[in-house]
Design a protein around this motif. Structure first.
Motif, short mmCIF file in Angstrom:
data_model
loop_
_atom_site.label_atom_id
_atom_site.label_comp_id
_atom_site.label_asym_id
_atom_site.label_seq_id
_atom_site.Cartn_x
_atom_site.Cartn_y
_atom_site.Cartn_z
N ALA A 184 0.83 -1.20 0.00
CA ALA A 184 0.00 0.00 0.00
C ALA A 184 0.87 1.25 0.00
N CYS A 185 1.96 1.23 0.77
CA CYS A 185 2.86 2.39 0.83
C CYS A 185 3.57 2.59 -0.50
N GLU A 186 4.03 1.50 -1.13
CA GLU A 186 4.71 1.60 -2.42
C GLU A 186 3.76 2.10 -3.49
N GLN A 187 2.49 1.69 -3.41
CA GLN A 187 1.49 2.14 -4.38
C GLN A 187 1.29 3.65 -4.27
N LEU A 188 1.23 4.18 -3.02
CA LEU A 188 1.09 5.62 -2.83
C LEU A 188 2.30 6.37 -3.39
N CYS A 189 3.50 5.84 -3.14
CA CYS A 189 4.72 6.49 -3.63
C CYS A 189 4.75 6.50 -5.15
N ALA A 190 4.33 5.40 -5.78
CA ALA A 190 4.32 5.33 -7.24
C ALA A 190 3.31 6.31 -7.84
N ALA A 191 2.14 6.43 -7.19
CA ALA A 191 1.10 7.33 -7.70
C ALA A 191 1.53 8.78 -7.61
N ARG A 192 2.34 9.15 -6.64
CA ARG A 192 2.75 10.55 -6.47
C ARG A 192 4.15 10.83 -7.00
N GLY A 193 4.76 9.82 -7.58
CA GLY A 193 6.07 10.05 -8.16
C GLY A 193 7.18 10.18 -7.15
N TRP A 194 7.04 9.52 -6.01
CA TRP A 194 8.07 9.57 -4.98
C TRP A 194 9.03 8.41 -5.17
N ALA A 221 -0.85 5.98 3.92
CA ALA A 221 -1.23 5.34 2.67
C ALA A 221 -2.72 5.07 2.59
N THR A 222 -3.43 5.07 3.69
CA THR A 222 -4.85 4.71 3.68
C THR A 222 -5.74 5.80 4.26
N GLU A 223 -5.17 6.91 4.76
CA GLU A 223 -5.96 7.98 5.36
C GLU A 223 -5.68 9.28 4.61
#
Length: 531
Positions: free
Chosen positions: A52-62, A130-132
């Motif tokens: 979930a954390c990696e998905q958030l980073c990928a979506a925001r270009g981090w 990642a979820t909030e």
């Protein structure tokens, strides 16, 4: 003179450094933090959190720089002292944002979360869940995060209370709820239903009973621990008997582990929670497993350990065989050991004592060879008592059910008030429920009164040990032998030497036992009260 056409440069206002980084900025360096108290099917696995954390980073270009994990680490009990979290906080200059699955994965208390926010803000590092949907770079976002942290802490406390209550309920039913297995017991499937229970481990129970027998026979804890270690007996925390929690690969026993084992009420079959016995409704400790020691042996054991815990007793156990037994015939003071020429001798310090007290000196400090005197006293002791059996005095605390009777009577009175004064037990089945409860209390009260009529009174019982004084003497250390001498009233007087010589003059020694020895020691104690 200044040229008015020339423009004087003015200092530009210094740019204010931003606090944190906007959560939508691409190209940020991210550190992912994963925490799990205990990995089970019901919890969010480390893999799911990380994904979930990696998905958030990928979506925001981090760009993910590092991933740190704290597995089987409690965020509530450990606070910020978590290895993975500390590694991230130590490298804040390398990150722009810390990403976590939920706020409760980062911190379990509002205080801890506020402290993490303070540390990261000082280093201009953002926090991202990642979820909030939280923007922790704004004042309103940080305030909302703290509100969520409060509810996360409340949820954690509620879960903890539910788990604690469930564990206590299972313990009251005799079920095993996990954790360190008490020495002397083992875990087996519950024969009466689901779960597991504790039963007596016969091999370990025999070891405990052998230890208790030696302690009551005055053997030192150091000697017992050394013998257990030499025999290869696994210690209570050894990995062979502890599969979880704190454990050791060493079989070595220590006096601390022995004392902890011997003072644990679980040897009586009691159920312990948070270091204290769980109590029944009548106020007595809950016992729902077979005891390893009976109450009389337990009380005698605790009395002996309490005696040894006394500082004076510890000093006495660490000294010579005849300490407290041998006295000077001139002044009545005790004689103490010293070493001269590599050999131990006893001497009277009455001369020094009286000089310090400003009294008239009537003793010049009698001295005598230690080994020869000890051998003679041992010979006299064995000649007089060697064949006699050794007995143990067991003190019975007695049984008293009067407090429980009073409690049951008060419960009956309260039940009657509930029915007739407070107007409870209403409805169609109210009278029936009242009758059932009243009958149970009356039955309990009758049972307690019956027990009180046949209650065992307090007293002292003489219990044979099955050994003679000679056998106990042979197996005892110096402290045990000295206790045997003192228990038989041993009192030794040493007279001054009439002439010097290498051979001990036994005529200088007067060895007394029994009533005479006890009377002489009492008289010596009164006359040398400053000793």
């Amino acid at each position: 003179m200044t040229d008015p056409t020339v423009e004087i440069p003015r200092a530009m206002p210094r740019a204010r450094r931003r606090k944190g980084v906007p959560a939508s900025a691409p190209g940020m360096r991210a550190a992912i933090y994963v925490r799990l108290s205990r990995e089970t099917e019901e919890t969010t696995s480390p893999e799911r959190q990380r994904a979930a954390c990696e998905q958030l980073c990928a979506a925001r270009g981090w760009r993910v720089v590092v991933v740190e994990e704290d597995i089987d680490v409690s965020g509530f009990s450990r606070g910020l002292e978590r290895p993975g979290l500390q590694r991230i906080l130590a490298r804040l200059d390398e990150f722009d944002v810390i990403v976590f699955f939920k706020i409760d994965r980062l911190a379990r208390s509002t205080v801890d979360f506020a402290e993490i926010m303070k540390i990261t803000e000082a280093q201009s590092v953002a926090l991202a869940s990642a979820t909030e949907p939280l923007d922790l770079t704004s004042s309103m976002g940080r305030a909302m995060a703290k509100v969520i942290a409060v509810f996360a802490e409340l949820e954690s406390d509620t879960i903890g209370m539910r788990v604690s209550g469930a564990h206590e309920h299972l313990r009251r039913e005799g079920r095993y709820t996990g954790g360190r297995v008490p020495y002397g017991y083992k875990v087996v499937p519950n024969p009466d239903g689901a779960g597991k229970v504790l039963v007596v481990n016969q091999e370990e129970a025999e070891i405990i009973q052998a230890i208790v027998t030696r302690v009551l026979a005055k053997d030192s804890l150091i000697q017992i621990a050394n013998d257990l270690t030499k025999a290869g007996v696994p210690s209570p925390g050894h990995t062979s008997r502890q599969t979880t929690g704190k454990r050791s690969a060493s079989k070595k026993w220590y006096t601390t582990s022995l004392r902890s084992l011997l003072t644990n009420p679980q040897l009586l079959g009691q159920v312990i929670e948070d270091g204290k016995p769980i109590l029944r409704t009548d106020g007595l400790p809950l016992v729902n497993r077979p005891p390893i020691l009976d109450m009389d042996t337990w009380q005698a054991l605790q009395d002996e350990l309490t005696r040894r815990a006394n500082p004076g007793e510890r000093r006495r156990e660490a000294t010579s065989l005849l300490r407290g037994v041998v006295h000077c015939a001139l002044c009545g003071f005790r004689m103490y050991t010293y070493v001269a020429g590599g050999r131990t001798r006893y001497r009277c310090i009455g001369r020094l004592k009286k000089r310090q007290g400003g009294e008239a000196i009537d003793c010049y400090g009698v001295s005598i060879a230690g080994q020869g005197m000890e051998d003679h006293v041992e010979s006299e002791f064995l000649r007089k008592f060697g064949r006699l059996p050794v007995v143990r005095m067991v003190e019975h605390a007695g049984e008293n059910y009067r407090p429980q009777i009073r409690q049951a009577e008060e419960a009956l009175s309260d039940l009657e008030k509930d029915r007739y004064e407070r107007g409870l037990f209403k409805g169609a089945d109210g009278a029936q429920r009242y009758t059932v409860q009243y009958a149970r209390l009356e039955e309990r009260l009758a049972e307690l009164k019956e027990r009180q009529q046949h209650a065992r009174p307090a007293g002292v019982e003489v219990v044979p040990t099955g050994k003679t004084h000679a056998e106990v003497w042979r197996d005892a250390d110096a402290a045990g032998k000295r206790d045997l001498l003192l228990s038989t009233g041993a009192y030794v007087e040493v007279a001054p030497a009439e002439k010097a010589g290498k051979v001990l003059d036994l005529s200088r020694l007067a060895v007394h036992f029994g009533e005479e020895g006890l009377m002489r020691r009492s008289a010596a104690g009164k006359s040398t009260a400053t000793d």
